[in-house]
Write an enzyme that holds these catalytic residues in place. Structure first.
Site, PDB file in Angstrom:
ATOM      1  N   LEU A   1     -15.449 -14.957  -3.761  1.00  2.00           N
ATOM      2  CA  LEU A   1     -16.388 -15.233  -4.840  1.00  2.00           C
ATOM      3  C   LEU A   1     -16.692 -16.709  -4.986  1.00  2.00           C
ATOM      4  O   LEU A   1     -17.790 -17.082  -5.386  1.00  2.00           O
ATOM      5  CB  LEU A   1     -15.838 -14.682  -6.163  1.00  2.00           C
ATOM      6  CG  LEU A   1     -15.557 -13.179  -6.197  1.00  2.00           C
ATOM      7  CD1 LEU A   1     -14.960 -12.785  -7.536  1.00  2.00           C
ATOM      8  CD2 LEU A   1     -16.833 -12.389  -5.917  1.00  2.00           C
ATOM      9  N   GLY A   2     -15.742 -17.550  -4.697  1.00  2.00           N
ATOM     10  CA  GLY A   2     -15.944 -18.982  -4.828  1.00  2.00           C
ATOM     11  C   GLY A   2     -14.619 -19.702  -4.697  1.00  2.00           C
ATOM     12  O   GLY A   2     -13.575 -19.097  -4.446  1.00  2.00           O
TER      13      GLY A   2
ATOM     14  N   GLY B   1     -12.408 -23.575  -5.923  1.00  2.00           N
ATOM     15  CA  GLY B   1     -12.334 -24.822  -6.654  1.00  2.00           C
ATOM     16  C   GLY B   1     -11.586 -25.857  -5.846  1.00  2.00           C
ATOM     17  O   GLY B   1     -11.477 -25.766  -4.621  1.00  2.00           O
ATOM     18  N   GLY B   2     -11.073 -26.842  -6.557  1.00  2.00           N
ATOM     19  CA  GLY B   2     -10.384 -27.912  -5.860  1.00  2.00           C
ATOM     20  C   GLY B   2      -9.004 -27.536  -5.361  1.00  2.00           C
ATOM     21  O   GLY B   2      -8.462 -28.200  -4.480  1.00  2.00           O
TER      22      GLY B   2
ATOM     23  N   GLY C   1      -7.933 -23.892  -5.053  1.00  2.00           N
ATOM     24  CA  GLY C   1      -7.802 -22.520  -4.601  1.00  2.00           C
ATOM     25  C   GLY C   1      -9.149 -21.831  -4.551  1.00  2.00           C
ATOM     26  O   GLY C   1     -10.197 -22.424  -4.826  1.00  2.00           O
TER      27      GLY C   1
ATOM     28  N   LYS D   1      -6.998 -14.957  -7.761  1.00  2.00           N
ATOM     29  CA  LYS D   1      -7.123 -16.403  -7.598  1.00  2.00           C
ATOM     30  C   LYS D   1      -5.955 -16.888  -6.750  1.00  2.00           C
ATOM     31  O   LYS D   1      -4.800 -16.805  -7.161  1.00  2.00           O
ATOM     32  CB  LYS D   1      -7.125 -17.092  -8.964  1.00  2.00           C
ATOM     33  CG  LYS D   1      -7.404 -18.582  -8.925  1.00  2.00           C
ATOM     34  CD  LYS D   1      -7.475 -19.145 -10.335  1.00  2.00           C
ATOM     35  CE  LYS D   1      -7.821 -20.619 -10.347  1.00  2.00           C
ATOM     36  NZ  LYS D   1      -7.888 -21.161 -11.722  1.00  2.00           N
TER      37      LYS D   1
ATOM     38  N   ASP E   1     -11.398 -27.711 -21.402  1.00  2.00           N
ATOM     39  CA  ASP E   1     -12.301 -27.707 -20.240  1.00  2.00           C
ATOM     40  C   ASP E   1     -13.394 -26.659 -20.429  1.00  2.00           C
ATOM     41  O   ASP E   1     -13.685 -25.868 -19.525  1.00  2.00           O
ATOM     42  CB  ASP E   1     -11.517 -27.432 -18.964  1.00  2.00           C
ATOM     43  CG  ASP E   1     -12.294 -27.848 -17.719  1.00  2.00           C
ATOM     44  OD1 ASP E   1     -13.241 -28.660 -17.854  1.00  2.00           O
ATOM     45  OD2 ASP E   1     -11.972 -27.364 -16.621  1.00  2.00           O
TER      46      ASP E   1
END
Length: 926
Positions: free
Chosen positions: A656-657, A659-660, A662, A679, A771
């Site tokens: 799905l995508g 990040g920095g 994982g 994740k 955040d």
């Protein structure tokens, strides 16, 4: 009767004098006059003397000899009983009876005076071997025994007859006399040395009271060691009537008790019998926990057996030789409990005083080493542990310049001039950022982007349908250029792909087509095992089983000790028992750390109570539950999945995508066909606490507008899988990018309402998200809005929290967070106002800020607002102005905002239907 004893003793002395021409003995008479042995008349068996006395032991400074003399005097009767013949079997069976012992020992010299002395010029007599030690010909050694026999004179026939008559008339309890080797071979052919391999020393007593040429001897009962076989019948009787004490001592692997010699102590250089040495070598072995990352098979350590006297250099060399040739290196050293400095090579394992909790790590100094399996001629590339990805890419380019199709990438002159003109800001403390753009902003300059990229292959199962060409597409994690390599959990045996960058939308699967496969030969992160996959119940069971085993062993030892005490009341002295037990206790503390007796019953009770508490613990109401998924026994109360393998439990569908730190994958639970999101995070030393904190916060949240937590799985050593709700649409930010559109005012109002509900729940639990942004607001297929990503969230223990570093996304930070001042839950209200501007305009305000120096000026700048306020309703503008108040005291709370007209007029989530359908159709077409 005493006169007969003295005559026998005098006869023995005469026999010694006749066979030793150089030996002269002085006897002290009643008138205190010394008479030479050469002036004494020849005595027969009828000669009677009563003036010979035993030596005085007070002049001997050797404590061991004194103790042994006392032991011999106390156990005199028992020792003599062990040398009886067949004629005294009844007496041997009753060896504990003092009356029988006295009757059997009538011929023992007991009336000798204490002033008898002997002078032996430059000689020393060892009765156990019958050898004269200080002889130049090495009398008594196996090689020169025949030579020594020829040098001595044979006794006359008359003396032989006298000896035979003495041996036939005397009782068996009389010990054989001290004989020279030549005489001993004639009269007693069965008398042999107790240990022929014992080396003969030329040392002399070092007591200051002993003259150099006239050593003092002690004259006790002339008894040999039990190892000497006097006759066949004696051996049988000794075997049948052997004391139970010796059997018990052999079972406990204790050193055999040796009786002292009749004249002098056994030399300190003499070795123990073979049986004793073998038992001591067995006790010298140590079981050690060793961590070998190159042979990692799922266990945190392996148990190896070594000798306690082995040096650490020998152990490291042995372990290094057992590795596969690819991982053998002279750089491998031993580290105790993964300390920074290696163990000195001169130390032995006993010197370390290891306990059952200590682990030896076979590793080298922290560094990375890469190899290319398909091109071994390239050798290996060694890099520093703190290297960044962009520097790593440049090194790999130069390393692989011979196999690349073009020359290494070089920057243009204009780009180099821009880099030189742009100042580089130094950040003293580690800052946590959630996106690559934020990291570039905080670094102070825009670095040159390389035309190559580096991918890390994740330990995610792939189906056969994903095989494309020679290499599996699999699932890979892109390594950002500005991140250090230590943030991605690179470990031994990991696979990296070095390839050219391919422009995509960031939502497709990264493949390895056209890349070069690189294998990690060594990584410092492989030396850091975590205990996140350890089960508390399993640990309690192991502790309880170990305690039960220890109790059983202690009971057996107590029973053996009781039997030993009952059988050894008249056979073992107090001094010897104390010394032996102390040595064994010290050995057990060093060599057997696992067999430790725990007498603290309260500790055992606490463990049992904790176990019952864990079993009876119900699921807290604040934990997000997967209501529409069937959980079985593979999920515990801590939401840790175990049991079946991950490949059999979940089916990975797509990436799905990322990040920095994982990537997020869509999976299906095979048993229920329920979609979940996993994740995959890389566990690193700097991220362990953050990940544990995120999981802890997820477990405490149970709200429809907060992402649900379904558990965690420790797939491998440095990767952790977090199971969460699957939001098919993705984030609001992804939806706007796919649809190439922003949200209108009605859509913003409904999103704001659901976000405020989620923030209100978090704030009621004392959790500050820190955040809040469009990328962390997720949408499900049913149009449910959920707050996600608790990686930088904080649970305040007090009313205000303190941020010592920059936390969150810089453009969304509240002024008090930027200034590192005390903050509270109202910091999320500021971030929400910035997020609403992002939803309305597609990007947050202050986007033009390029450095941290400019970002620090935000608290001094007027509050941000919409670019075109006239295009929006006054109610929406007022709501933004209410959220973006710089003073946190004047800033409203969540409850205040829920009563605002902009929220009261919000509609349902059906206003997002068109955007959701468009996003789902676009994802399915990819």
């Amino acid at each position: 009767m005493e006169e007969d004893k003295d005559s026998d003793t005098l006869q023995i002395l005469n026999d010694i004098i006749n066979n030793e021409p150089n030996l002269e003995i002085y006897v002290k008479s009643k008138n205190n006059n010394y008479i030479s042995s050469r002036e004494l008349p020849t005595q027969d068996s009828s000669t009677k003397t009563s003036n010979i006395t035993t030596p005085n032991n007070n002049n001997n400074n050797n404590n061991n000899n004194n103790n042994n003399n006392n032991n011999n005097n106390n156990n005199n009767n028992n020792n003599n009983n062990n040398n009886n013949n067949n004629n005294n079997n009844n007496n041997n069976n009753n060896n504990n009876n003092n009356n029988n012992n006295n009757n059997n020992n009538n011929n023992t010299p007991t009336s000798l005076n204490s002033s008898w002395k002997s002078v032996v010029p430059k000689r020393k007599i060892d009765t156990s071997s019958g050898a004269i030690l200080n002889n130049n010909n090495n009398v008594g050694s196996p090689n020169n025994q025949s030579t020594s026999q020829t040098n001595h004179q044979q006794p006359p026939p008359q003396q032989l007859q006298q000896q035979q008559s003495l041996s036939s008339t005397s009782t068996p309890s009389i010990s054989p006399p001290m004989l020279s080797p030549s005489r001993r071979n004639v009269t007693s052919p069965n008398l042999t040395r107790s240990d022929p391999t014992v080396p003969i020393t030329n040392s002399r007593p070092t007591s200051p009271l002993t003259p150099p040429l006239s050593p003092q001897f002690q004259l006790n009962n002339l008894n040999f060691d039990d190892n000497n076989d006097h006759s066949t019948t004696t051996t049988n009787n000794n075997n049948n009537n052997n004391n139970n004490n010796s059997n018990n001592n052999n079972n406990n692997n204790r050193p055999k008790l040796m009786r002292e010699n009749s004249i002098n102590k056994r030399s300190s250089l003499q070795t123990l019998p073979v049986s004793s040495s073998s038992s001591s070598s067995a006790e010298d072995e140590i079981l050690i926990k060793v961590w070998l990352p190159m042979e990692y098979t799922g266990q945190l350590y392996k148990v190896r057996k070594f000798s306690g006297g082995s040096s650490t250099l020998k152990v490291s060399s042995m372990l290094n030789s057992q590795l596969s040739p690819m991982y053998q290196s002279p750089k491998n050293k031993l580290f105790l409990n993964n300390e920074e400095k290696p163990i000195p090579s001169h130390l032995t394992l006993k010197d370390l005083s290891l306990s059952k909790y200590d682990i030896l790590y076979l590793r080298r100094e922290p560094e990375y080493e890469l190899i290319i399996p398909s091109s071994p001629q390239c050798g290996s590339l060694v890099m520093d542990k703190d290297i960044k990805i962009d520097d790593m890419l440049i090194k790999i380019e130069h390393w692989l310049k011979d196999i690349l199709d073009h020359a290494p990438h070089s920057t243009s002159q204009q780009q180099q001039q821009q880099l030189q003109q742009q100042p580089i800001l130094h950040v003293d403390k580690h800052e946590y950022f959630t996106s690559l753009e934020d990291q570039q902003l905080m670094s102070g300059h825009i670095t040159n982007s390389s035309q190559y990229t580096l991918l890390k292959k994740l330990s995610v199962p792939t189906s056969n349908s994903r095989q494309t060409g020679k290499m599996s597409r699999g699932y890979y994690l892109r390594l950002y250029d500005q991140k250090p390599i230590s943030n991605y959990g690179i470990k031994i045996k990991d696979t990296l792909i070095f390839k050219k960058k391919i422009l995509n939308r960031g939502l497709s699967i990264d493949d390895a087509e056209g890349g070069i496969e690189i294998t990690v030969l060594y990584s410092p992160l492989s030396m850091l095992p975590t205990t996140s996959d350890l089960d508390f119940e399993k640990e309690l069971k192991e502790n309880q089983q170990q305690l039960n085993n220890n109790n059983n062993n202690n009971n057996n030892n107590n029973n053996n000790n009781n039997n030993n005490n009952n059988n050894n009341n008249n056979n073992i002295t107090t001094t010897t028992t104390t010394t032996t037990s102390s040595l064994i206790n010290q050995t057990n503390e060093i060599l057997l750390p696992n067999l430790i007796k725990i007498d603290n019953t309260s500790l055992l009770q606490d463990i049992k109570n904790e176990k019952k508490k864990r079993k009876s613990k119900r699921t807290p109401s604040s934990v997000g539950l997967p209501f529409n998924i069937i959980h079985k026994t593979h999920v515990d109360f801590e939401y840790k999945w175990s049991g079946t393998s991950v490949e059999d439990t979940f089916e990975f569908k797509e990436k799905l995508g990322q990040g920095g730190y994982g990537a997020v994958f869509k999976v299906l639970h095979r048993e229920t066909n329920f979609p979940l999101a996993i994740k995959v995070l890389s566990i690193t030393p700097t991220r362990i606490k953050d990940i544990e904190k995120e999981i802890d916060l997820l477990k405490k949240c149970r709200c429809p507008n907060v992402l649900s937590y379904y558990g965690s799985i420790s797939s491998k050593l440095t990767e952790l899988w977090i199971l969460m709700d699957h939001c098919a649409v993705g984030s609001i930010n992804d939806m706007m990018k796919i649809c190439c559109d922003t949200l209108d005012e009605e859509q913003i109002a409904v999103v704001t309402l659901n976000v405020l509900n989620g923030l209100g729940y978090l704030h009621s639990k004392g959790i500050v998200h820190l955040d809040v942004k469009a990328a962390n607001i997720l949408l499900t297929e049913d149009k449910q809005i959920k707050i996600a990503d608790f990686g930088v969230s904080q649970q305040l223990q007090t009313e205000y929290g303190q941020a010592n570093v920059y936390i969150g996304s810089p453009l969304y930070m509240a002024p008090e967070v930027i200034l590192k001042a005390p903050y509270n839950s109202k910091a999320d209200i500021w971030s929400l106002g910035i997020t609403l501007i992002e939803l309305a305009e597609g990007r947050p305000p202050n986007r033009g800020l390029r450095s941290m120096n400019q970002l620090v000026e935000i608290p001094n700048m007027p509050p941000p607002k919409l670019s075109n306020p006239k295009d929006w309703s006054p109610c929406f503008n007022n709501f933004l102005a209410t959220c973006l108040v710089k003073d946190p005291v004047q800033r409203p709370s969540v409850i205040d905002l829920l009563s605002h007209d902009f929220i009261k007029n919000a509609k349902t989530t059906e206003v997002l239907s068109n955007l959701v359908k468009q996003t789902l159709s676009s994802r399915q077409s990819i």
